[in-house]
Design a protein around this motif. Structure first.
Motif, PDB file in Angstrom:
ATOM      1  N   THR A  30       9.865 -37.873 -25.125  1.00  0.00           N
ATOM      2  CA  THR A  30      10.661 -37.938 -23.881  1.00  0.00           C
ATOM      3  C   THR A  30      11.980 -37.208 -24.076  1.00  0.00           C
ATOM      4  OG1 THR A  30      11.549 -40.090 -24.565  1.00  0.00           O
ATOM      5  CG2 THR A  30       9.643 -40.086 -23.064  1.00  0.00           C
ATOM      6  N   VAL A  31      12.851 -37.782 -24.920  1.00  0.00           N
ATOM      7  CA  VAL A  31      14.158 -37.200 -25.255  1.00  0.00           C
ATOM      8  C   VAL A  31      14.430 -37.605 -26.710  1.00  0.00           C
ATOM      9  CG1 VAL A  31      14.988 -37.433 -22.851  1.00  0.00           C
ATOM     10  CG2 VAL A  31      15.497 -39.256 -24.496  1.00  0.00           C
ATOM     11  N   TYR A  32      15.400 -36.970 -27.347  1.00  0.00           N
ATOM     12  CA  TYR A  32      15.763 -37.383 -28.705  1.00  0.00           C
ATOM     13  C   TYR A  32      16.403 -38.775 -28.666  1.00  0.00           C
ATOM     14  CZ  TYR A  32      14.926 -32.938 -31.140  1.00  0.00           C
ATOM     15  OH  TYR A  32      14.347 -31.841 -31.722  1.00  0.00           O
ATOM     16  N   GLY A  33      16.148 -39.584 -29.721  1.00  0.00           N
ATOM     17  CA  GLY A  33      16.725 -40.919 -29.820  1.00  0.00           C
ATOM     18  C   GLY A  33      17.709 -41.005 -30.984  1.00  0.00           C
ATOM     19  N   PRO A 147      19.460 -35.520 -24.605  1.00  0.00           N
ATOM     20  CA  PRO A 147      19.128 -34.294 -25.335  1.00  0.00           C
ATOM     21  C   PRO A 147      17.621 -34.053 -25.401  1.00  0.00           C
ATOM     22  CG  PRO A 147      19.772 -36.041 -26.857  1.00  0.00           C
ATOM     23  CD  PRO A 147      19.805 -36.642 -25.493  1.00  0.00           C
ATOM     24  N   THR A 148      17.225 -32.842 -25.052  1.00  0.00           N
ATOM     25  CA  THR A 148      15.808 -32.491 -25.059  1.00  0.00           C
ATOM     26  C   THR A 148      15.508 -31.288 -25.952  1.00  0.00           C
ATOM     27  OG1 THR A 148      16.191 -31.157 -23.066  1.00  0.00           O
ATOM     28  CG2 THR A 148      15.425 -33.406 -22.732  1.00  0.00           C
ATOM     29  N   GLY A 172      10.765 -34.561 -21.417  1.00  0.00           N
ATOM     30  CA  GLY A 172      12.074 -34.124 -20.930  1.00  0.00           C
ATOM     31  C   GLY A 172      12.880 -35.148 -20.159  1.00  0.00           C
ATOM     32  N   ILE A 173      12.257 -36.217 -19.662  1.00  0.00           N
ATOM     33  CA  ILE A 173      13.028 -37.333 -19.102  1.00  0.00           C
ATOM     34  C   ILE A 173      12.549 -38.625 -19.754  1.00  0.00           C
ATOM     35  CG2 ILE A 173      13.628 -36.222 -16.904  1.00  0.00           C
ATOM     36  CD1 ILE A 173      11.403 -37.711 -15.575  1.00  0.00           C
ATOM     37  N   LYS A 280      10.801 -31.240 -17.719  1.00  0.00           N
ATOM     38  CA  LYS A 280      11.056 -30.777 -19.087  1.00  0.00           C
ATOM     39  C   LYS A 280      12.314 -29.912 -19.159  1.00  0.00           C
ATOM     40  CE  LYS A 280       8.896 -28.373 -22.890  1.00  0.00           C
ATOM     41  NZ  LYS A 280       7.745 -27.774 -23.496  1.00  0.00           N
ATOM     42  N   GLU A 281      12.587 -29.166 -18.088  1.00  0.00           N
ATOM     43  CA  GLU A 281      13.725 -28.243 -18.077  1.00  0.00           C
ATOM     44  C   GLU A 281      15.017 -28.873 -17.557  1.00  0.00           C
ATOM     45  OE1 GLU A 281      13.580 -25.135 -19.267  1.00  0.00           O
ATOM     46  OE2 GLU A 281      11.516 -25.657 -19.804  1.00  0.00           O
ATOM     47  N   TYR A 282      14.921 -29.979 -16.823  1.00  0.00           N
ATOM     48  CA  TYR A 282      16.051 -30.450 -16.017  1.00  0.00           C
ATOM     49  C   TYR A 282      17.339 -30.682 -16.815  1.00  0.00           C
ATOM     50  CZ  TYR A 282      18.860 -33.075 -12.731  1.00  0.00           C
ATOM     51  OH  TYR A 282      19.897 -33.505 -11.946  1.00  0.00           O
TER      52      TYR A 282
END
Ligand code: TXA
Ligand code: MG
Length: 336
Positions: A30-33, A147-148, A172-173, A280-282
Motif C-alpha cells: 500500500t504505502v511504506y510503513g 510515501p509510495t 499507492g493508497i 498508485k500515482e496520486y
C-alpha cells in the motif's frame, strides 16, 4: 540520529534492528510503513516521535502469520476467517477486540486493535524474521501524503534508525480498515478492497458517516495534504474551462476532456481509464507538485462508484474537505 540504509536483499539486517527495539521504515504494497516492535514501549514512542504523530491516533499491527493473532486479539470471529482467507496477505486491515497485553500506545486507549498481513514479499519476509507483530503507521510526517516511492522515504533519513528499500508501492493508497465488531461490519477507511468485494463474501458492510468517525481517530486529523492548497472541483464543462483560463498560476489534475499537450499547468490524470494506476500515482504526484513549489492545485472530482470511493476519499482529505461546485453542477456529495 544516524540512519542505516538497507537494500531489499538486506532483510536480515533490517530485522535485527527492529528486533532490538529500533525504528525501521519498510515497504508494503500500500504505502511504506514506519515500524517498531509491538511489545517495546520505547520503540512505540519512537514511532510517534519520528512522525510527529498525535498520541490519540492508534497504530496498525503487521503480522506474517495468522498464528500471531493469538497474542494480540481476544477472539477471531467466523467472518474474520472468511475475510482473511479472501484478502490476506493484502491491503485489508481488520479491527478486533484487543488482548490486555497490547499496549495503550498501540490502541490509543481503545479496547480494540487493528491488524493486517501485508502482501509485499519484502514486508512478509521481514515480519517473519522479526518474529513478533510490528506496529507501523504510514512512514510520512503526520498529515503529509504517505510515501509510495523510495525517494519519499529517503526524506526520513535522520529521523529513524533504519530504512529498508523495496521499490514503488503497488497499490499507492492505504489499506481498507474494517471493524469486525459490528453487524453489519463498518468500513472506517475505504481502500482498494471495496464494500462490493466484501459483499461478495456474503458479508454485510456499512461505511460510517461523519458523525460516527470518531470510531477511527485517525480520520479526524488533517490528512494526506501537500503544502499546496488543494481543492476538488465539480462542474459543467464551460465552468471548468473558465476556471482553467482564469486561475493562471494553479495546476489542474484533469481528464482527457480538458487536457492540452501544450499547457504545462494541466496534468493528465485519468482515473476513469485505470483507477488502480491513478491511486498508485496520486501521492507521488502531490509530493512532486510540492517539490516544484506549486501553490494551488485543483483536482477534478471522480464519478462516484464503489471503486472510486477510496481515491476520492484521499482527494477530499488532501483538500481538507474543500469541494468547489462550479456552475450548475450536482452537489459535492462525497463526504470528507
Ligand atoms: O496500508 C496501511 O494500512 C499502511 C501500511 C503501512 O500498512 N498503514 C497505515 O497506518 O495507513 P496509519 O497509521 O497511517 O493509519 C491507520 C489507520 C488510522 O486511520 C487509525 O485511526 C486507524 O487505522 N486505526 C488503527 N487502529 C484502530 C483501532 N483500534 N480502531 C479504529 N481505527 C484504528
Ligand atoms: Mg497514515
Amino acid at each position: 540520529m544516524k540512519t542505516k540504509l538497507f537494500q531489499r536483499d538486506q532483510i536480515k539486517e533490517a530485522a535485527s534492528l527492529l528486533r532490538a527495539g529500533k525504528n525501521v521504515i519498510f515497504p508494503t504494497e500500500t504505502v511504506y510503513g514506519l515500524g517498531g516492535r509491538y511489545d517495546d514501549e520505547l520503540a512505540l514512542d519512537g514511532i510517534f516521535k519520528a512522525k510527529n504523530r498525535p498520541g490519540n491516533n492508534p497504530l496498525i499491527l503487521h503480522i506474517h502469520d495468522r498464528s500471531q493473532l493469538k497474542d494480540i486479539v481476544e477472539d477471531v470471529p467466523e467472518a474474520a476467517e472468511a475475510l482473511m482467507d479472501a484478502f490476506w496477505p493484502g491491503p485489508l486491515t481488520l479491527i478486533f477486540t484487543k488482548k490486555d497485553t497490547v499496549s495503550e500506545k498501540i490502541s490509543a486507549g481503545l479496547p480494540s486493535v487493528a491488524v493486517r498481513m501485508p502482501s509485499h514479499p519484502v514486508a512478509l519476509a521481514l515480519l517473519k524474521e522479526v518474529g513478533v507483530p510490528v506496529a507501523a503507521p504510514s512512514a510520512n510526517p503526520s498529515g503529509y501524503p504517505s510515501p509510495t516511492r523510495e525517494e519519499h522515504v529517503l526524506e526520513m533519513m535522520g529521523h529513524v534508525d533504519g530504512i529498508l528499500l523495496g521499490g514503488d508501492a503497488e497499490v499507492g493508497i492505504e489499506s481498507t480498515v474494517l471493524d469486525l465488531r459490528y453487524d453489519p461490519m463498518r468500513i472506517l477507511r475505504p481502500g482498494i478492497i471495496t464494500s462490493d468485494d466484501i459483499n461478495g463474501l456474503d458479508l454485510e458492510v456499512f461505511r460510517v458517516k461523519d458523525e460516527e468517525e470518531s470510531a477511527s481517530p485517525g480520520v479526524l486529523h488533517r490528512h494526506y495534504a501537500p503544502r499546496a492548497k488543494v481543492s476538488v472541483i465539480k462542474g459543467s464543462k464551460a465552468a471548468i474551462e473558465h476556471l482553467i483560463e482564469t486561475e493562471v498560476d494553479a495546476v489542474f489534475l484533469v481528464s482527457d476532456e480538458y487536457w492540452k499537450p501544450n499547457d504545462n499547468r494541466l496534468i493528465r490524470f485519468v482515473p476513469e481509464a485505470s483507477l488502480e494506476h491513478a491511486a498508485k500515482e496520486y501521492y507521488a504526484l502531490l509530493r512532486e507538485l510540492d517539490r516544484q513549489n506549486v501553490k494551488t492545485i485543483y483536482i477534478l472530482a471522480l464519478e462516484e462508484t464503489p471503486s472510486s470511493e477510496a481515491l476520492m476519499d484521499r482527494m477530499m482529505r488532501s483538500a481538507d474537505g474543500r469541494c468547489l461546485q462550479l456552475g450548475d453542477s450536482d452537489e459535492c456529495s462525497h463526504r470528507k
